[in-house]
Design a protein around this motif. Structure first.
Motif, mmCIF file in Angstrom:
data_model
loop_
_atom_site.group_PDB
_atom_site.id
_atom_site.type_symbol
_atom_site.label_atom_id
_atom_site.label_comp_id
_atom_site.label_asym_id
_atom_site.label_seq_id
_atom_site.Cartn_x
_atom_site.Cartn_y
_atom_site.Cartn_z
ATOM 1 N N GLU A 1 4.726 2.087 7.120
ATOM 2 C CA GLU A 1 3.455 2.319 6.523
ATOM 3 C C GLU A 1 3.338 3.637 5.726
ATOM 4 O O GLU A 1 2.543 3.727 4.802
ATOM 5 N N LYS B 1 -0.052 8.862 2.017
ATOM 6 C CA LYS B 1 -0.360 7.488 2.920
ATOM 7 C C LYS B 1 -0.661 8.179 4.335
ATOM 8 O O LYS B 1 0.259 9.271 4.703
ATOM 9 N N THR C 1 -0.236 12.275 7.872
ATOM 10 C CA THR C 1 -0.330 11.999 6.643
ATOM 11 C C THR C 1 1.007 12.394 5.930
ATOM 12 O O THR C 1 1.496 13.668 6.223
#
Length: 143
Positions: free
Chosen positions: A111, A84, A78
């Motif tokens: 990501e 995210k 995280t």
């Protein structure tokens, strides 16, 4: 000593071994002794050489390097700056920089939203074999 080194070990691990810096994986039976959450910095890498596990590194895969977790372990990473989270599989050893707890692939960094920054504060949460996150979470990192 060189006869004991397996041929699939990455050149970086070989250099560290020759320098006397050994990072051995722990047995799966000792995974429960590992803290449920590790807090620290993550960086990313885009190598395509062989990893310490013998797999070819692929920057487009969701994998990571960790100093001690067994190869094949799943963790949730995280980004504490933006919340995210990604799930990655440990297939390499590292990072070898003080204060960093994990190196993720370029795909995972994208990501997580820290590709341009290069380094970010993260919480690394071990996922149990049944797919559930172990007790704890990003909130234990003080953010």
């Amino acid at each position: 000593m060189l006869a004991l080194i397996r041929p699939h070990i990455s050149p970086l691990c070989l250099l560290l071994a020759l320098a006397g810096l050994f990072f051995s994986p722990i047995s799966v039976s000792r995974v429960h002794a590992i803290p449920a959450v590790q807090c620290g910095k993550a960086s990313w890498y885009a190598l395509t050489s062989m990893t310490a596990s013998g797999q070819r590194a692929d920057p487009s895969k969701m994998t990571a390097a960790h100093r001690t977790l067994p190869f094949g372990s799943r963790v949730h990473v995280t980004n504490l700056r933006n919340g995210k989270t990604v799930s990655v599989t440990i297939n390499d050893r590292g990072p070898f920089v003080t204060g960093r707890v994990i190196d993720v692939t370029k795909a995972a960094a994208i990501e997580l939203g820290f590709l341009k920054r290069g380094v970010t504060q993260v919480a690394v949460t071990l996922v149990s074999p049944n797919g559930q996150t172990r007790q704890g979470g990003a909130s234990t990192c003080g953010n």
